[in-house]
Design a protein around this motif. Structure first.
Motif, mmCIF file in Angstrom:
data_model
loop_
_atom_site.group_PDB
_atom_site.id
_atom_site.type_symbol
_atom_site.label_atom_id
_atom_site.label_comp_id
_atom_site.label_asym_id
_atom_site.label_seq_id
_atom_site.Cartn_x
_atom_site.Cartn_y
_atom_site.Cartn_z
ATOM 1 N N TYR A 168 0.848 -1.183 0.000
ATOM 2 C CA TYR A 168 0.000 0.000 0.000
ATOM 3 C C TYR A 168 0.885 1.235 0.000
ATOM 4 O O TYR A 168 1.780 1.368 0.823
ATOM 5 C CB TYR A 168 -0.922 -0.004 1.221
ATOM 6 N N LEU A 171 -2.175 5.241 -9.250
ATOM 7 C CA LEU A 171 -2.745 5.389 -7.916
ATOM 8 C C LEU A 171 -4.041 6.190 -7.951
ATOM 9 O O LEU A 171 -4.380 6.791 -8.966
ATOM 10 C CB LEU A 171 -1.735 6.101 -7.000
ATOM 11 N N GLU A 231 -2.850 7.576 -3.411
ATOM 12 C CA GLU A 231 -2.723 6.360 -2.609
ATOM 13 C C GLU A 231 -3.198 5.168 -3.409
ATOM 14 O O GLU A 231 -3.936 5.315 -4.381
ATOM 15 C CB GLU A 231 -3.523 6.472 -1.309
ATOM 16 N N GLY A 232 -2.776 3.981 -2.988
ATOM 17 C CA GLY A 232 -3.257 2.771 -3.627
ATOM 18 C C GLY A 232 -2.316 1.599 -3.467
ATOM 19 O O GLY A 232 -1.216 1.724 -2.919
ATOM 20 N N GLU A 233 -2.782 0.452 -3.931
ATOM 21 C CA GLU A 233 -2.014 -0.788 -3.898
ATOM 22 C C GLU A 233 -1.167 -0.887 -5.163
ATOM 23 O O GLU A 233 -1.667 -0.686 -6.264
ATOM 24 C CB GLU A 233 -2.955 -1.995 -3.846
ATOM 25 N N ASN A 276 5.167 3.576 2.347
ATOM 26 C CA ASN A 276 4.586 2.296 1.970
ATOM 27 C C ASN A 276 4.429 1.392 3.184
ATOM 28 O O ASN A 276 5.141 1.514 4.165
ATOM 29 C CB ASN A 276 5.365 1.623 0.845
ATOM 30 N N SER A 277 3.451 0.526 3.062
ATOM 31 C CA SER A 277 3.136 -0.441 4.104
ATOM 32 C C SER A 277 2.841 -1.764 3.416
ATOM 33 O O SER A 277 2.345 -1.789 2.293
ATOM 34 C CB SER A 277 1.906 0.034 4.883
ATOM 35 N N THR A 278 3.131 -2.838 4.093
ATOM 36 C CA THR A 278 2.883 -4.133 3.475
ATOM 37 C C THR A 278 1.396 -4.394 3.284
ATOM 38 O O THR A 278 1.005 -5.081 2.355
ATOM 39 C CB THR A 278 3.488 -5.275 4.314
ATOM 40 N N GLN A 279 0.568 -3.810 4.145
ATOM 41 C CA GLN A 279 -0.874 -4.008 4.014
ATOM 42 C C GLN A 279 -1.621 -2.744 4.413
ATOM 43 O O GLN A 279 -1.238 -2.048 5.351
ATOM 44 C CB GLN A 279 -1.346 -5.155 4.906
ATOM 45 N N ARG A 280 -2.705 -2.466 3.706
ATOM 46 C CA ARG A 280 -3.513 -1.276 3.991
ATOM 47 C C ARG A 280 -4.128 -1.336 5.380
ATOM 48 O O ARG A 280 -4.322 -0.313 6.026
ATOM 49 C CB ARG A 280 -4.607 -1.154 2.936
ATOM 50 N N ARG A 281 -4.432 -2.523 5.854
ATOM 51 C CA ARG A 281 -5.119 -2.632 7.140
ATOM 52 C C ARG A 281 -4.271 -2.134 8.305
ATOM 53 O O ARG A 281 -4.780 -1.878 9.380
ATOM 54 C CB ARG A 281 -5.574 -4.068 7.395
ATOM 55 N N LYS A 311 -6.775 5.754 8.659
ATOM 56 C CA LYS A 311 -6.935 6.998 7.920
ATOM 57 C C LYS A 311 -8.124 7.761 8.482
ATOM 58 O O LYS A 311 -9.220 7.231 8.563
ATOM 59 C CB LYS A 311 -7.140 6.703 6.439
#
Length: 93
Positions: free
Chosen positions: A2, A30, A39-41, A69-74, A78
């Protein structure tokens, strides 16, 4: 992964043209959140393609791009302060 991408383009010289091109490139990969925030994957390879495309326009001595960046949006919380996402699109039919 993400991605949150933020850019700042100087208006000096051909800044307006560069800003338009950077916006269009980011929009391909994005979701536009506000002004110069996206933003986006993205996969690692898509992120690299985005970086390569942007590098043609970003002037190292005047402009900047910040990528979070993050490995997962969860794992990202936000919150909207002021006009939220629903209010921004509520005028569209």
């Amino acid at each position: 992964m993400y991605i949150i991408l933020i850019y700042d383009i100087s208006t000096v010289g051909s800044g307006a043209r560069i800003s338009r091109n950077v916006f269009k490139i980011c929009k391909k990969y994005l979701t536009h959140v506000q002004k110069s925030v996206f933003e986006g994957e993205l996969t690692q390879s898509k992120l690299k393609k985005l970086q390569i495309e942007l590098s043609e326009f970003i002037r190292d001595d005047m402009d900047s791009v910040v990528v979070f960046n993050s490995t997962q949006r969860r794992w990202l919380k936000k919150d909207f302060w002021g006009m939220n996402e629903e209010e921004k699109t509520s005028t569209f039919f």
